[in-house]
Scaffold this motif. Structure first.
Motif, PDB file in Angstrom:
ATOM      1  N   SER A   1       0.827  -1.206   0.000  1.00 44.73           N
ATOM      2  CA  SER A   1       0.000   0.000   0.000  1.00 44.73           C
ATOM      3  C   SER A   1       0.864   1.259   0.000  1.00 44.73           C
ATOM      4  O   SER A   1       0.481   2.284  -0.564  1.00 44.73           O
ATOM      5  N   VAL A   2       2.035   1.184   0.604  1.00 48.89           N
ATOM      6  CA  VAL A   2       2.942   2.333   0.633  1.00 48.89           C
ATOM      7  C   VAL A   2       3.438   2.641  -0.773  1.00 48.89           C
ATOM      8  O   VAL A   2       3.453   3.803  -1.204  1.00 48.89           O
ATOM      9  N   LEU A   3       3.829   1.617  -1.503  1.00 49.91           N
ATOM     10  CA  LEU A   3       4.290   1.801  -2.879  1.00 49.91           C
ATOM     11  C   LEU A   3       3.158   2.293  -3.765  1.00 49.91           C
ATOM     12  O   LEU A   3       3.355   3.163  -4.610  1.00 49.91           O
ATOM     13  N   ARG A   4       1.965   1.775  -3.563  1.00 49.52           N
ATOM     14  CA  ARG A   4       0.804   2.208  -4.342  1.00 49.52           C
ATOM     15  C   ARG A   4       0.558   3.707  -4.148  1.00 49.52           C
ATOM     16  O   ARG A   4       0.317   4.440  -5.098  1.00 49.52           O
ATOM     17  N   GLU A   5       0.635   4.161  -2.926  1.00 49.39           N
ATOM     18  CA  GLU A   5       0.440   5.577  -2.627  1.00 49.39           C
ATOM     19  C   GLU A   5       1.544   6.420  -3.277  1.00 49.39           C
ATOM     20  O   GLU A   5       1.278   7.476  -3.857  1.00 49.39           O
ATOM     21  N   GLU A   6       2.772   5.949  -3.199  1.00 51.93           N
ATOM     22  CA  GLU A   6       3.910   6.677  -3.778  1.00 51.93           C
ATOM     23  C   GLU A   6       3.777   6.784  -5.299  1.00 51.93           C
ATOM     24  O   GLU A   6       4.008   7.841  -5.877  1.00 51.93           O
ATOM     25  N   LEU A   7       3.397   5.689  -5.946  1.00 54.27           N
ATOM     26  CA  LEU A   7       3.251   5.697  -7.410  1.00 54.27           C
ATOM     27  C   LEU A   7       2.044   6.512  -7.858  1.00 54.27           C
ATOM     28  O   LEU A   7       2.025   7.014  -8.980  1.00 54.27           O
ATOM     29  N   SER A   8       1.047   6.649  -7.012  1.00 55.35           N
ATOM     30  CA  SER A   8      -0.151   7.393  -7.405  1.00 55.35           C
ATOM     31  C   SER A   8       0.163   8.869  -7.653  1.00 55.35           C
ATOM     32  O   SER A   8      -0.539   9.525  -8.417  1.00 55.35           O
TER      33      SER A   8
ATOM     34  N   GLY B   1       2.728   9.916  -9.266  1.00 56.77           N
ATOM     35  CA  GLY B   1       3.397  10.051 -10.554  1.00 56.77           C
ATOM     36  C   GLY B   1       2.683   9.349 -11.692  1.00 56.77           C
ATOM     37  O   GLY B   1       3.332   8.883 -12.632  1.00 56.77           O
ATOM     38  N   LYS B   2       1.357   9.273 -11.634  1.00 57.13           N
ATOM     39  CA  LYS B   2       0.609   8.562 -12.682  1.00 57.13           C
ATOM     40  C   LYS B   2       0.837   9.163 -14.068  1.00 57.13           C
ATOM     41  O   LYS B   2       1.016   8.433 -15.048  1.00 57.13           O
ATOM     42  N   ASP B   3       0.838  10.487 -14.154  1.00 61.51           N
ATOM     43  CA  ASP B   3       1.041  11.133 -15.460  1.00 61.51           C
ATOM     44  C   ASP B   3       2.412  10.799 -16.026  1.00 61.51           C
ATOM     45  O   ASP B   3       2.561  10.560 -17.224  1.00 61.51           O
ATOM     46  N   LYS B   4       3.403  10.763 -15.158  1.00 61.69           N
ATOM     47  CA  LYS B   4       4.760  10.437 -15.602  1.00 61.69           C
ATOM     48  C   LYS B   4       4.844   8.979 -16.047  1.00 61.69           C
ATOM     49  O   LYS B   4       5.503   8.668 -17.043  1.00 61.69           O
ATOM     50  N   ILE B   5       4.162   8.091 -15.347  1.00 59.27           N
ATOM     51  CA  ILE B   5       4.152   6.677 -15.723  1.00 59.27           C
ATOM     52  C   ILE B   5       3.511   6.498 -17.096  1.00 59.27           C
ATOM     53  O   ILE B   5       4.033   5.777 -17.946  1.00 59.27           O
ATOM     54  N   ILE B   6       2.388   7.171 -17.324  1.00 61.08           N
ATOM     55  CA  ILE B   6       1.707   7.095 -18.618  1.00 61.08           C
ATOM     56  C   ILE B   6       2.636   7.581 -19.730  1.00 61.08           C
ATOM     57  O   ILE B   6       2.772   6.945 -20.772  1.00 61.08           O
ATOM     58  N   LYS B   7       3.281   8.708 -19.485  1.00 58.60           N
ATOM     59  CA  LYS B   7       4.174   9.287 -20.492  1.00 58.60           C
ATOM     60  C   LYS B   7       5.346   8.354 -20.783  1.00 58.60           C
ATOM     61  O   LYS B   7       5.697   8.132 -21.948  1.00 58.60           O
ATOM     62  N   MET B   8       5.934   7.767 -19.743  1.00 56.47           N
ATOM     63  CA  MET B   8       7.083   6.876 -19.924  1.00 56.47           C
ATOM     64  C   MET B   8       6.705   5.618 -20.695  1.00 56.47           C
ATOM     65  O   MET B   8       7.442   5.189 -21.600  1.00 56.47           O
ATOM     66  N   ILE B   9       5.564   5.036 -20.374  1.00 55.52           N
ATOM     67  CA  ILE B   9       5.148   3.807 -21.060  1.00 55.52           C
ATOM     68  C   ILE B   9       4.828   4.097 -22.522  1.00 55.52           C
ATOM     69  O   ILE B   9       5.234   3.345 -23.416  1.00 55.52           O
ATOM     70  N   ASN B  10       4.127   5.195 -22.792  1.00 56.96           N
ATOM     71  CA  ASN B  10       3.804   5.535 -24.178  1.00 56.96           C
ATOM     72  C   ASN B  10       5.056   5.859 -24.982  1.00 56.96           C
ATOM     73  O   ASN B  10       5.135   5.516 -26.165  1.00 56.96           O
ATOM     74  N   GLU B  11       6.040   6.504 -24.366  1.00 58.76           N
ATOM     75  CA  GLU B  11       7.304   6.769 -25.062  1.00 58.76           C
ATOM     76  C   GLU B  11       8.034   5.464 -25.352  1.00 58.76           C
ATOM     77  O   GLU B  11       8.629   5.308 -26.422  1.00 58.76           O
ATOM     78  N   GLU B  12       7.990   4.539 -24.412  1.00 57.08           N
ATOM     79  CA  GLU B  12       8.644   3.238 -24.604  1.00 57.08           C
ATOM     80  C   GLU B  12       8.008   2.475 -25.769  1.00 57.08           C
ATOM     81  O   GLU B  12       8.703   1.833 -26.549  1.00 57.08           O
ATOM     82  N   LEU B  13       6.688   2.590 -25.896  1.00 57.75           N
ATOM     83  CA  LEU B  13       5.979   1.877 -26.962  1.00 57.75           C
ATOM     84  C   LEU B  13       5.970   2.634 -28.287  1.00 57.75           C
ATOM     85  O   LEU B  13       5.670   2.065 -29.323  1.00 57.75           O
ATOM     86  N   GLY B  14       6.256   3.928 -28.234  1.00 62.56           N
ATOM     87  CA  GLY B  14       6.323   4.711 -29.460  1.00 62.56           C
ATOM     88  C   GLY B  14       4.986   5.232 -29.963  1.00 62.56           C
ATOM     89  O   GLY B  14       4.902   5.784 -31.054  1.00 62.56           O
ATOM     90  N   ARG B  15       3.940   5.048 -29.204  1.00 62.78           N
ATOM     91  CA  ARG B  15       2.614   5.563 -29.551  1.00 62.78           C
ATOM     92  C   ARG B  15       1.753   5.571 -28.304  1.00 62.78           C
ATOM     93  O   ARG B  15       2.115   4.996 -27.282  1.00 62.78           O
TER      94      ARG B  15
ATOM     95  N   VAL C   1      -3.950   5.213 -15.641  1.00 59.55           N
ATOM     96  CA  VAL C   1      -3.361   4.164 -14.819  1.00 59.55           C
ATOM     97  C   VAL C   1      -4.188   4.066 -13.540  1.00 59.55           C
ATOM     98  O   VAL C   1      -4.456   5.065 -12.885  1.00 59.55           O
ATOM     99  N   ILE C   2      -4.587   2.846 -13.214  1.00 56.27           N
ATOM    100  CA  ILE C   2      -5.296   2.591 -11.967  1.00 56.27           C
ATOM    101  C   ILE C   2      -4.457   1.620 -11.157  1.00 56.27           C
ATOM    102  O   ILE C   2      -4.166   0.497 -11.612  1.00 56.27           O
TER     103      ILE C   2
END
Length: 98
Positions: free
Chosen positions: A66-73, A75-89, A95-96
């Motif tokens: 639960s601590v990690l879940r709270e910490e990652l919550s 940076g959701k926008d950053k996670i979305i951006k990083m994954i989309n950049e990794e995939l190229g589209r 992210v939930i």
């Protein structure tokens, strides 16, 4: 029956056409998103990740901490951006974290 092409085509073009004709892109996206999560988040987060699922452009990630879940919550926008950049589209729009 598959159509036969007489022209010389690049293997990448043939594979793209095959994926489109057989509607395989969603399945490939699911696998690619899992791999991108594992590559981008590293061992620390992956040890606490129990499930990764992509459904309708929404990435669902089940975490055992639960601590990690709270910490990652935060940076959701950053996670979305990083994954989309990794995939190229743009594959992931939301992210939930569970």
């Amino acid at each position: 029956m598959a159509k036969r092409l007489n022209d010389n085509n690049a293997i990448g073009d043939v594979l793209k056409e095959f994926i489109q004709e057989n509607r395989l892109q969603q399945g490939i996206d699911k696998i690619d998103v899992r791999d991108a999560w594992k590559n981008l988040m590293g061992n620390g987060v992956n040890n606490y990740t129990s499930e990764i699922m992509l459904k309708n452009n929404t990435l669902y990630v089940a975490l055992t901490s639960s601590v990690l879940r709270e910490e990652l919550s935060y940076g959701k926008d950053k996670i979305i951006k990083m994954i989309n950049e990794e995939l190229g589209r743009e594959v992931v729009r939301e992210v939930i974290l569970r």
